[in-house]
Design a protein around this motif. Structure first.
Motif, mmCIF file in Angstrom:
data_model
loop_
_atom_site.group_PDB
_atom_site.id
_atom_site.type_symbol
_atom_site.label_atom_id
_atom_site.label_comp_id
_atom_site.label_asym_id
_atom_site.label_seq_id
_atom_site.Cartn_x
_atom_site.Cartn_y
_atom_site.Cartn_z
ATOM 1 N N LEU E 350 0.834 -1.200 0.000
ATOM 2 C CA LEU E 350 0.000 0.000 0.000
ATOM 3 C C LEU E 350 0.877 1.261 0.000
ATOM 4 O O LEU E 350 0.619 2.218 -0.737
ATOM 5 C CB LEU E 350 -0.911 0.008 1.229
ATOM 6 N N LEU E 351 1.928 1.228 0.848
ATOM 7 C CA LEU E 351 2.836 2.385 0.851
ATOM 8 C C LEU E 351 3.391 2.620 -0.549
ATOM 9 O O LEU E 351 3.506 3.755 -1.018
ATOM 10 C CB LEU E 351 3.984 2.159 1.846
ATOM 11 N N GLY E 352 3.730 1.487 -1.249
ATOM 12 C CA GLY E 352 4.227 1.627 -2.619
ATOM 13 C C GLY E 352 3.197 2.257 -3.534
ATOM 14 O O GLY E 352 3.487 3.194 -4.299
ATOM 15 N N VAL E 353 1.953 1.770 -3.433
ATOM 16 C CA VAL E 353 0.886 2.340 -4.256
ATOM 17 C C VAL E 353 0.765 3.845 -3.998
ATOM 18 O O VAL E 353 0.639 4.656 -4.918
ATOM 19 C CB VAL E 353 -0.447 1.616 -3.958
ATOM 20 N N MET E 354 0.816 4.180 -2.708
ATOM 21 C CA MET E 354 0.713 5.595 -2.355
ATOM 22 C C MET E 354 1.843 6.412 -2.982
ATOM 23 O O MET E 354 1.614 7.499 -3.531
ATOM 24 C CB MET E 354 0.739 5.774 -0.839
ATOM 25 N N ALA E 355 3.045 5.880 -2.913
ATOM 26 C CA ALA E 355 4.191 6.595 -3.484
ATOM 27 C C ALA E 355 3.989 6.792 -4.985
ATOM 28 O O ALA E 355 4.229 7.873 -5.534
ATOM 29 C CB ALA E 355 5.482 5.819 -3.198
ATOM 30 N N VAL E 356 3.521 5.715 -5.659
ATOM 31 C CA VAL E 356 3.299 5.812 -7.101
ATOM 32 C C VAL E 356 2.264 6.901 -7.405
ATOM 33 O O VAL E 356 2.436 7.732 -8.299
ATOM 34 C CB VAL E 356 2.851 4.446 -7.661
ATOM 35 N N MET E 357 1.172 6.903 -6.619
ATOM 36 C CA MET E 357 0.141 7.923 -6.840
ATOM 37 C C MET E 357 0.719 9.323 -6.669
ATOM 38 O O MET E 357 0.461 10.229 -7.486
ATOM 39 C CB MET E 357 -1.004 7.744 -5.835
ATOM 40 N N ALA E 358 1.467 9.517 -5.594
ATOM 41 C CA ALA E 358 2.034 10.842 -5.323
ATOM 42 C C ALA E 358 2.954 11.261 -6.463
ATOM 43 O O ALA E 358 2.854 12.393 -6.980
ATOM 44 C CB ALA E 358 2.793 10.838 -3.994
ATOM 45 N N VAL E 359 3.831 10.327 -6.884
ATOM 46 C CA VAL E 359 4.737 10.656 -7.970
ATOM 47 C C VAL E 359 3.947 10.977 -9.239
ATOM 48 O O VAL E 359 4.242 11.931 -9.967
ATOM 49 C CB VAL E 359 5.734 9.492 -8.203
ATOM 50 N N GLY E 360 2.917 10.175 -9.494
ATOM 51 C CA GLY E 360 2.094 10.427 -10.688
ATOM 52 C C GLY E 360 1.516 11.821 -10.676
ATOM 53 O O GLY E 360 1.553 12.543 -11.681
ATOM 54 N N LEU E 361 0.986 12.218 -9.523
ATOM 55 C CA LEU E 361 0.394 13.559 -9.459
ATOM 56 C C LEU E 361 1.453 14.643 -9.629
ATOM 57 O O LEU E 361 1.211 15.662 -10.295
ATOM 58 C CB LEU E 361 -0.343 13.742 -8.130
ATOM 59 N N VAL E 362 2.625 14.398 -9.028
ATOM 60 C CA VAL E 362 3.693 15.391 -9.188
ATOM 61 C C VAL E 362 4.052 15.533 -10.666
ATOM 62 O O VAL E 362 4.204 16.649 -11.186
ATOM 63 C CB VAL E 362 4.928 14.992 -8.354
ATOM 64 N N VAL E 363 4.154 14.391 -11.355
ATOM 65 C CA VAL E 363 4.468 14.443 -12.785
ATOM 66 C C VAL E 363 3.374 15.198 -13.532
ATOM 67 O O VAL E 363 3.645 16.043 -14.391
ATOM 68 C CB VAL E 363 4.633 13.012 -13.342
#
Lengths: 371, 371, 371, 371, 371
Positions: E350-363
């Motif tokens: 879940l932490l990984g999913v969260m990180a991916v989401m955050a990075v996606g939004l930053v991009v």
């Protein structure tokens, strides 16, 4: 995020002081009129005086020394064109003025380099003040130089703030005997000088047009606060041009309508041509002004639209997830008696409800045209 | 969400360079006046010269060859109308000018295609500069062509930048002997040519009016950043029209008030009619300008309103769910001593409180008119 | 939330096409002048011609048949007023024009219904173009009809686009022998007709003033996007009025200053009165325009204020509850070692802290004047 | 939060109907000119007629009865000033008009109380229309009254809409024989009356200046939507003043330039003084208008700044607490395998991390100048 | 956060009352003209009267006592310049006026200190009103003093509201016999006085230019609500300058064009020079006005851009963390059957999913150019 403020660049652009828009006013209220005090920016370049003396057959061209006898030149049979680059040697200018019989106030105007374009008709000579605009090659700032032209029977005197001008073409025509210039009088030479300055305005305006175009693209593609600064700066530079250009119509008109015998009727048609050109320049300057002003509207609307875009993203994200978070919060409560917590399908059912809500909100935003 | 930037289309619309608004200024400050250098866009089409020669009884119409003797034409007894399509062959234009006795500056103005509309009265002829506007069928951009008309005793010369004009109706009237045109002089023919150009402005303005109308609908129904670009572009095209149209009043007025014998008193009433039409054109152009400017206000207020709508949605969603989430958070805490957690009716009671809060906020927003 | 877009109504309001602001220009550039082609909207109503012939003693009034001999009427001893309702039968208008000796361009102007108000003085008659404004009772749109008035020695001809006018009062005065009208000439009758049209503008402007007032109330009490559309529409209708009204000053002034013997000196004082009225109309139109323009500022500031209100609500709700939710979140964590969780008074203490925080923020917002 | 809408007060302020800005136009298009129909607001006060008759030695002052013989007064040797308060008794006005030989249109203008300031020069008398402005003491609304002044050889007639004026000072000077007034003619008395009205404008403008000042303070200290309404109202009142003031220049100029023998050369210098004053009034009115318009800009920028302040608070609160809440949410999850939950220092460590994050964001906002 | 309102300073800046923009109107409508009542601000300083009497050989300079015989001075052979500092002793002014034969209305204008600049030509003297502007050294507010100059054959009278002026240079030239001043008449002295006042305007405008420049920098680097107040204040000060400057053109023009014998033809060329200077002053004032007005646009766009920046931060923070918080909330629910909770890798996944989401939004935000 671009956190570095764009001030650095903008300040550079704005390095032209506002005061320079009003430059070189006489500074000593109460001083006697006709006092020759050079008021332009300080200069260390030596003053250069250039002479071209010609008639149809003979042409003499030379740099004048400090000890030239100007009265002798004033008495020459041939057409005498004396061009002075640099106004800081007021004694020299007084010598020339005395030799050609100029009024002290004319000399004062020549060295007070903040004059508005104008023409003064005297019995023995015309006195014309113009502003020669040149563009700094790197910063594209408009450099604004006062040009004084005095012409009378058999002589033309021209006074520039510094070396470098737009008259090389005129000199070539004199040297090469091309066109009518060698066969005509001082009025025609003065016309040629004025015409060259007015024609040069078109080049300035074209460079401005290119800048406006670049700005237009910037506004459409990537507007930033700096864009606004650029628009502001451009408008300010345009003030300089307009101040130089507006009085020209009146000036040209006065030359066209004069009844002085110093102006040959044959030169009149050329002066009318200059008049037409000044009207075109004024016209073009006004058009540019309106385009720049429209650009500002475009910029502001673009900023508003960007704000709308930002707010839409925020609203969509918040509106979808805040209610869902609330639902999750409900079932995170620790009440002892919460029957749903024990139902087997409660969890997937809730996830389903959440999905339906999210989809519903997405559809809602789609319908409003926000997505 | 429409994330694709609307720049693609807008750049297309804006493909007309700002510089073209100031097109074809003379570029060589200092060059001799009367130098014939064509300054318009480069053309490869051959120049075509069309002759119509007529009196009441006879009509001759033909394309002129390169080796035509213009002085012979100039001496014709009949009314001679020479129309030149294309200005890039300056020798040809110089030949015509010499044959009809035109001043070198008139010829210079003919080939410098950035002239402002004007009329010049000379002893032997009138020189009229107009701008013929035509619309590009696909992009609806205004094409702006300089028309020079010279008319004197027994001849009319017309110079166009390129083939294609609005004078086919005039030619038909000459060919068909309809109306008075075959029985009148060069002044009447010149009037007919000017009148056709002025009448054509109405068509241009009507097409603009249709565009304004379409934009108005767009602003009301689906405004986007692109709408603003369109408004900006339309305004710019309107500058072109206004610059062509404004000087017309003065021009028509000068023709009406002239005392030259080249203009028959019987033609005067028709020139007054042209004057009336130019005033109507200027009037209509001003009205359109004001409507477009009102459109921009409408657009900006529409953007503000949309922002308000967006903020309302965000505020309503956040204001309802954030307090509820807080309440849920309270009972999600893990304190050992939280007596409410053990009460049997606590959970449904809390749900009830939450419902009451939500309903209360909805009522509050309803009262403020936000729902 | 009012999600239905307000476009429905607004589009109705805006159903007047922009093109109609520039209506009925001549459409055929190059066509011969003086060609009688009716350019107004297509009409199927038959044209009606009404005759009033009178002197001090006798009054005859009748509808004219198709086969009337107009030359006979033109030769009448009494004052002859022929009023034509409808301009689509160009043969009829040509017949009248021939009988009364009107210039073909006058006839062309009569049927080209997009004329600007003007007065033309000829040797034998005056030709006046006016615009008669009437309000559509239901939509309050301004209907804009061209009125042509020709008056000469012993006759007045009036041409309207359609039946219905503001001259019933004038007819009553003629019939009832009230005032001076029966004892005066054609110039006085023409004055009376013009005066009636100008007086009617006041009624139009008063109706506008009422609309402006209603809009002002709407802006103050319940501004919506539709309000803005209404303001925009009103401005557009005002353009129509202004274009009809502005040229009136010049027109009235020309009538006052004419030295034609067709106008009796005794009528001059009445024409000056009309001139005064036109100035008042122009004045009032300008005042309304400024009020409407102020209304737009008011509207925009009102939208901004509403935005502020909305943002305040959002900020207050979010600022109070987001920190509290965070606190609740802290104690919802599942760490094994969180000593506070076991304290007996921890829960009520936390609730107390939360209450203090909330109150503190409320006080903060009160101080800033947001509550 | 101030949820009560500010409409109550604003509507009061705006209780002046827009229509009143265009008040009392003649309403019956087509009615005969010279018809005396009073068009002002309905009045029930009786009309009062006041007479002052004087020469250097004698002064008679009385209220006139209904059965006064005006022709007798018109024949008086002394200077006769008849002042009429109230215009609703048209018979009385017709009687006076007949006695002094006034044209019917002058009488019509006297009772049609919507006239623009003007002067009409007739052979035997001057007719001056002015607007007397007075301020309502409580609402500070401008009351706008039409004043008609007719002066000829030996008489001055003044017509006011209602009792109460600014001429008490003039009457005192007549009664007290102070200054030149008793020794001069009707032209000087008329000058004194006009001068008093013009001087009074300064008082009105000064009261406006005070209101502008109060509004300026309000904008700086506590701007609200109501402030904007006040600015709007003030602008509207200023329209009334400008409409009254603008035509004065022309009026005073016409009086200065007249060559009528009715005006003594010695009075000319005083009329020039009035002319100077009217220019000062117009000047002051323009200055106020510009200040008010600058006030609106100030208000709008103030609203934008407040919005910025609000958004900053929201952004700071949300940006600090939303990430923290997320962190708390992480450790509120119920996964079986979350090793951190068992660490002893995990809880205080997390609190430390949270504090660092919060401080970091505060520093970030400080750097951006938001705190 | 800067919570202290910026009102303190701003109110200081605005301490100049709006009323002062319209200062010192005559206040008593109906009072007799020519009444000498000083209307400026109350003064307690004693009035000082300074005399300079000179011809080419002799110069006498002294303060005049209360019992001076002005008629005697009026009869002096030498050129007499009487300068009065302070207008509150009306008896003194009446004495001077009587001695030099001034009209009572001239005296009234001298003490009514709200005059607009003007020139009045009388048979025996010229009366010139100017406004002398000086800057308060500390607040930079413009002090605006009325200067009355009367000059006739052999005398110049100057009246100032208070001591202190810009004429020290003129006095030095008289004392030092420098330039032409000692050899010329009253017209030349008057010219010198007017010239000094006009030249001083340039200094004022230069100080303004410096303020504009400082404001420009402030807008670019750190705009605040106070900046807007400063811009508003500057604009208001500019009104004062413009009202003093605008009428100067007309004034100077009237002096240039006069045919009075009181003005020596040799002085004419100097007056034309003053005329040129006034045009330059007006020009410079207009330029400054346009720059200030552009500054306001710049400020407003800067405020909008700041708002955009703030909203971007809020949107980025909220958009990233709100969805993540929702996810954390999901797994904080207490359903009995949530299989993921028991998976071993669920938490890190879940932490990984969260990180991916955050990075996606930053991009995503990077792509939109928000970061």
């Amino acid at each position: 995020m671009n956190l570095s403020s764009p001030v650095g660049l903008a300040t550079d652009i704005l390095s032209r002081p506002v005061k320079s828009l009003l430059r070189s006013f006489p500074k000593k209220p109460g001083a006697a009129p006709g006092t020759l005090v050079y008021t332009g920016p300080e200069r260390i370049d030596p003053v250069a005086v250039h002479l071209i003396e010609y008639d149809w057959d003979v042409l003499e061209e030379r740099e004048l020394e400090a000890d030239t006898s100007f009265p002798e030149l004033a008495g020459s049979e041939r057409l005498t064109w004396i061009n002075v680059d640099g106004l800081n040697e007021v004694d020299l200018i007084r010598d020339i003025g005395t030799a050609f019989g100029l009024h002290p106030l004319v000399l004062e105007d020549l060295v007070h380099t903040g004059q508005r374009p104008k023409v003064e008709e005297n019995e023995d000579y015309f006195f014309v003040v113009l502003r020669m605009l040149t563009l700094d090659d790197t910063t594209l700032a408009v450099k604004n130089e006062q040009i004084g032209i005095v012409f009378g029977d058999g002589y033309v005197l021209s006074f520039q703030e510094r070396a470098g001008d737009v008259w090389e073409g005129v000199r070539e025509r004199i040297r090469g005997k091309s066109g009518r210039i060698r066969g005509r009088g001082a009025d025609y030479l003065a016309y040629a000088l004025i015409d060259a300055i007015v024609d040069n305005y078109f080049n300035i305006l074209e460079t401005f047009a290119e800048q406006v175009e670049a700005l237009e693209e910037e506004v459409l593609e990537a507007p930033s606060q700096e864009t606004m600064h650029r628009i502001h700066t451009l408008r300010r530079e345009m003030f300089v041009v307009r101040r130089a250009v507006w009085p020209l119509r009146e000036l040209a008109n006065a030359l066209v309508r004069t009844e002085s015998t110093l102006i040959d009727p044959g030169t009149g048609v050329f002066l009318r041509d200059v008049y037409d050109h000044t009207i075109q320049v004024v016209d073009a300057a006004e058009t540019l002004r309106e385009v720049v002003s429209g650009l500002m509207d475009l910029y502001l609307s673009s900023v508003s639209n960007r704000m709308n875009e930002i707010m839409k993203v925020l609203t969509i994200m918040a509106s979808i997830f805040i209610p869902l978070t609330f639902l999750a919060g409900i079932y995170g409560m620790n009440f002892e008696t919460m029957p749903e917590l024990g139902f087997r399908w409660a969890y997937p059912a809730l996830l389903g409800v959440m999905a339906v809500m999210a989809v519903g909100l997405v559809v809602f935003f789609k319908k409003r045209g926000w997505l």
